[in-house]
Scaffold this motif. Structure first.
Motif, PDB file in Angstrom:
ATOM      1  N   THR A   1       0.821  -1.218   0.000  1.00 48.09           N
ATOM      2  CA  THR A   1       0.000   0.000   0.000  1.00 48.09           C
ATOM      3  C   THR A   1       0.848   1.258   0.000  1.00 48.09           C
ATOM      4  OG1 THR A   1      -0.145  -0.075   2.420  1.00 48.09           O
ATOM      5  CG2 THR A   1      -1.894  -1.179   1.152  1.00 48.09           C
ATOM      6  N   GLU A   2       2.168   1.088   0.153  1.00 45.86           N
ATOM      7  CA  GLU A   2       3.107   2.199   0.054  1.00 45.86           C
ATOM      8  C   GLU A   2       4.445   1.644  -0.390  1.00 45.86           C
ATOM      9  OE1 GLU A   2       4.442   2.244   4.762  1.00 45.86           O
ATOM     10  OE2 GLU A   2       3.117   3.817   3.990  1.00 45.86           O
ATOM     11  N   ASP A   3       5.311   2.519  -0.873  1.00 46.91           N
ATOM     12  CA  ASP A   3       6.625   2.088  -1.335  1.00 46.91           C
ATOM     13  C   ASP A   3       7.445   1.543  -0.165  1.00 46.91           C
ATOM     14  OD1 ASP A   3       5.972   3.046  -3.882  1.00 46.91           O
ATOM     15  OD2 ASP A   3       6.807   5.033  -3.442  1.00 46.91           O
TER      16      ASP A   3
ATOM     17  N   ARG B   1       7.724  -0.860  -5.235  1.00 50.92           N
ATOM     18  CA  ARG B   1       6.742   0.206  -5.350  1.00 50.92           C
ATOM     19  C   ARG B   1       5.348  -0.234  -4.912  1.00 50.92           C
ATOM     20  NH1 ARG B   1      10.589   1.525  -9.075  1.00 50.92           N
ATOM     21  NH2 ARG B   1      11.047   3.753  -9.344  1.00 50.92           N
ATOM     22  N   LYS B   2       4.572   0.757  -4.546  1.00 49.12           N
ATOM     23  CA  LYS B   2       3.167   0.539  -4.193  1.00 49.12           C
ATOM     24  C   LYS B   2       2.506  -0.289  -5.292  1.00 49.12           C
ATOM     25  CE  LYS B   2      -1.111   3.150  -3.324  1.00 49.12           C
ATOM     26  NZ  LYS B   2      -1.697   4.516  -3.218  1.00 49.12           N
TER      27      LYS B   2
ATOM     28  N   ASP C   1      13.212   5.404   4.221  1.00 48.50           N
ATOM     29  CA  ASP C   1      12.237   6.263   3.550  1.00 48.50           C
ATOM     30  C   ASP C   1      12.834   7.662   3.455  1.00 48.50           C
ATOM     31  OD1 ASP C   1      12.000   7.271   6.139  1.00 48.50           O
ATOM     32  OD2 ASP C   1      10.118   6.220   6.516  1.00 48.50           O
TER      33      ASP C   1
END
Length: 791
Positions: free
Chosen positions: A614-616, A708-709, A758
């Motif tokens: 759902t996110e990188d 990646r997402k 991140d």
């Protein structure tokens, strides 16, 4: 290229990274002390060698000529098959050698029990149990008498300044003399007349052909274009060089010291300081030479290196039957008399030194057979373990490498945090292939480093040279791109201090992200963005773990219930060839490489993937699989592959880890939060119980990758093989049909541990399949794991 190890320095380990400890607690098989003693780098109790103790001497008692070298002793002038008995100071017999047909013998490896060996035959040692010839004093018994004392040197037993300063080295082909009298062939190329010097000077040192006249190696060729004087030096026992060849033994380390000091003393060398360059063989050699701390060495720039020759030949304790074996066989062949055609040509032209240097080649070992026999890491091998040596390096270091290097592998980042904090280091790392250290995305930075730290000048590439370089890089890397812009032009002509301060202020670790994705043609070397860090793994990284769960999922938390899956071990998996390409093909675009990146058939692996992200998620560094396994036999091995399952239905390779499960002892002083290092010693092994749980942390080599997402992070466990082109594996003795059980949940929860980051720039768009260099892409094939039943 890749370099497996034989034995190393007697009684070895390292003064820079103390390897002895009486109270270290280790995982797996427990031992009271760390496995390796300290290096013996000088002859115990002896002062620095005098001129009379250096070089070959005719012994008055025996009439033989004896040369004490660095951890070696060479005898000439004997009769064919004459007995030559080596004794220590106490008169104990260590080894008896029978002279070859030329009356020569070479003492280097001492067995644990005295034996007699005929030299000059097939080059095999009758045993690999023992150590190298330690520094100290010895005597030779022959012809019914005993020789005078002979001193065997250590790496740090250097000759005095007068020895180096007295040597005259001219432009062109010639020789430089080592402390034991051996002459190494060299080739000097000046960028202009001697009288226009002195010139900033670089040395390229390897066992290939760096001293071949008029045919410089790539590092020297590029540096020559950029205005440096270059000196190619052939290691002992190669090309026209004298002496007996070995693979990165202490004598080669010491030769590097001697060559650096003698070359730097020449009047055509700027500031009487030299740097070193080279990729692969010539890159690795720089680290060994720099660890000897030559006073006249200004900087090194090693590219595409290993961290340890033994671990290169035995990744995870498994024998690499592919590239590394082939490389060793090539070294054996090329080290034979006349093994490199150009030396024969010089002999035909009347080079008597080159001709005389060939006779001792009969004393060479068969390195392929010897290396295959070294199934465990020995105390002696530590003298060639670069994680233990790089703490000794005192000069600025520029080091690059590709995580997926198909030749030397991805262990080189383990070196990064072993350098002394006070030493200037610049590390540039990327996905890619073995030759990429000379690609356009890196080579301008390489030149900048050499300009500041060797030439002492502001980097300034002439426009004409920059334009002409594009054709050279297109020929070698398939991309129409040359040297980059002069980043320090604003400091020209004379603000060197300002330019260097700006350069030094840049990040120590520079990660070149997704090389190949945006290049023209796609798959050629070239990053999308750069991430800058002070260290690697980054200090800001988070330790992240994903756990094996039911139905092939990776979960954020360990399942509470005990469960397990199994796969059938494939003894022949390591023999599967994944490419018809050879080592030189990998310098070209990814799309031009035919790599059959295969997945085992269902039932022959277990695989687990996260839900769609759902996110990188970004990994940056090495890690490990915290593995619980029932091996199904008394031996076994696993390969762990990390891949990205993409929204477009394809799967991209990221990195692998390997481990032979009998190796139980972790080397605590070289391990940290993310690096897991094993001792790989015989004492550190344990025979497995087939049906009992075994806990191992399987090291995953370093990588950076953006998941990646919408993608999934996937981990598979299988028999070793299939994932790394040019590498193949000899399976441990595991019966066909053996089921390997992998724990998931409860007390036997298996999980992947990796550093994640991140807050960095993420390029837009998923790279097209098979454009990321070193990361083959295939159609994703889902598998259903086989449950192993209740445990």
């Amino acid at each position: 290229m890749a370099v497996p190890l034989l034995l190393g320095s007697g009684l070895s380990a390292c003064s820079g990274a103390e390897a002895a400890s009486d109270d270290t607690e280790v995982a797996g098989a427990q031992r009271a002390t760390e496995p390796f003693a300290e290096f013996v780098r000088t002859a115990p109790g002896l002062d620095a060698p005098t001129a009379d103790e250096l070089g070959p001497k005719k012994d008055a008692a025996t009439g033989l000529t004896i040369a004490g070298g660095v951890e070696t002793l060479t005898v000439t002038g004997a009769d064919k098959s004459e007995e030559l008995v080596l004794e220590n100071e106490e008169g104990d017999v260590l080894l008896t050698l029978l002279a070859d047909g030329e009356g020569q013998a070479h003492f280097a490896y001492i067995p644990d029990k005295p034996l007699t060996q005929q030299t000059g035959g097939d080059g095999e040692l009758p045993t690999v149990d023992g150590a190298t010839l330690a520094p100290g004093t010895y005597r030779l018994r022959a012809r019914g008498v005993t020789s005078d004392e002979v001193r065997v040197l250590g790496v740090d037993d250097v000759a005095g300044d007068a020895f180096y300063n007295s040597q005259e080295i001219d432009d062109g082909f010639g020789y430089v003399t080592m402390r034991d009298g051996v002459k190494l062939s060299i080739d000097v190329t000046l960028p202009g007349p001697v009288e226009d010097g002195p010139y900033p000077t670089l040395v390229e040192y390897s066992g290939y052909s760096p001293s071949k006249p008029d045919d410089p190696q790539p590092g020297s060729m590029i540096a020559g274009f950029l205005g440096f004087a270059t000196v190619g030096v052939n290691m002992r026992g190669t090309g026209c060089s004298g002496g007996v060849f070995d693979v990165f033994n202490p004598a080669q380390h010491a030769d590097g010291y001697d060559a650096i000091e003698a070359i730097a003393a020449q009047p055509w060398v700027k500031d009487n300081k030299v740097g070193m360059v080279g990729l692969s063989y010539a890159g690795i050699a720089q680290l060994y030479v720099a660890s000897t701390q030559p006073p006249s060495l200004s900087a090194i720039a090693p590219l595409s290196v290993i961290d340890d020759p033994w671990r290169e030949q035995w990744p995870g304790g498994l024998y690499n039957d592919g590239f590394t074996r082939q490389w060793l066989e090539e070294r054996t062949n090329q080290a034979e008399a006349g093994g490199q055609s150009w030396d024969g040509e010089l002999i035909a032209e009347g080079d008597q030194v080159c001709e005389a240097n060939q006779s001792i080649r009969s004393q060479n070992l068969d390195f392929g057979k010897f290396g295959r026999a070294l199934e465990n890491f020995s105390d002696s091998a530590a003298a060639r373990f670069l994680q233990l040596l790089v703490p000794r390096i005192e000069v600025p270091t520029y080091l690059t490498g590709a995580y997926q290097d198909e030749q030397t592998g991805g262990r080189f980042p383990y070196l990064f945090n072993k350098f002394d904090d006070d030493v200037f280091t610049r590390f540039k790392i990327f996905n890619g292939h073995h030759p990429d250290g000379y690609s356009p995305m890196v080579v301008t930075d390489w030149y900048e480093f050499l300009s500041f730290y060797v030439a002492g000048e502001i980097p300034d590439i002439p426009d004409g040279l920059r334009q002409a370089s594009a054709a050279v890089f297109e020929e070698n890397f398939g991309i129409d791109q040359g040297f980059g812009e002069n980043r320090f032009a604003e400091y020209l002509p004379d603000d060197f201090d300002g330019a260097k301060a700006a350069y030094d202020d840049e990040a120590a670790v520079q990660v070149l992200v997704e090389s190949g994705a945006d290049t023209d043609p796609a798959g050629a070397a070239g990053e999308r963005v750069r991430w800058d860090f002070d260290q690697f793994p980054p200090a800001e990284a988070t330790k992240t773990e994903w756990f094996f769960d039911a139905e092939g999922t990776l979960a954020d938390e360990a399942p509470a219930d005990e469960a397990a899956d199994s796969f059938a071990f494939e003894p022949k998996a390591g023999e599967i060839v994944t490419t018809d390409a050879n080592s030189t093909d990998f310098q070209y675009s990814q799309k031009d490489l035919e790599i059959d990146y295969q997945q085992p058939d269902e039932g022959n692996l277990v695989a687990y993937a996260t839900p769609e992200l759902t996110e990188d998620v970004i990994i940056a560094g090495p890690g490990y699989l915290d593995l619980w396994v029932k091996p199904g036999s008394d031996n076994g091995a696993v390969q762990v592959d990390l891949t990205e399952v993409r929204p477009d239905g394809s799967e991209t390779y990221v990195q692998s880890g390997w481990h032979e499960l009998q190796h139980a002892e972790e080397y605590q002083q070289l391990s940290d939060e993310y690096q897991v290092e094993y001792t790989f010693t015989e004492e550190g092994r344990e025979v497995l119980e087939p049906a009992e749980w075994v806990h191992r942390r399987v090291p995953m080599q370093a990588a950076t990758h953006i998941f990646r997402k919408g993608s999934q992070l996937r981990v598979s466990v299988q028999s070793p093989g299939r994932s790394r082109p040019l590498w193949s594996f000899e399976s441990p003795d595991v019966p066909a049909g053996t089921d390997v059980v992998i724990g998931r949940g409860g007390k036997h929860a298996t999980g992947l541990v990796m550093p994640t980051i991140d807050g960095v720039e993420i390029p837009d768009g998923l790279p097209a399949c098979n454009t990321l260099r070193g990361q083959p892409c295939r159609d994703f094939v889902e598998v259903t794991n086989t449950p192993a039943g209740d445990d």
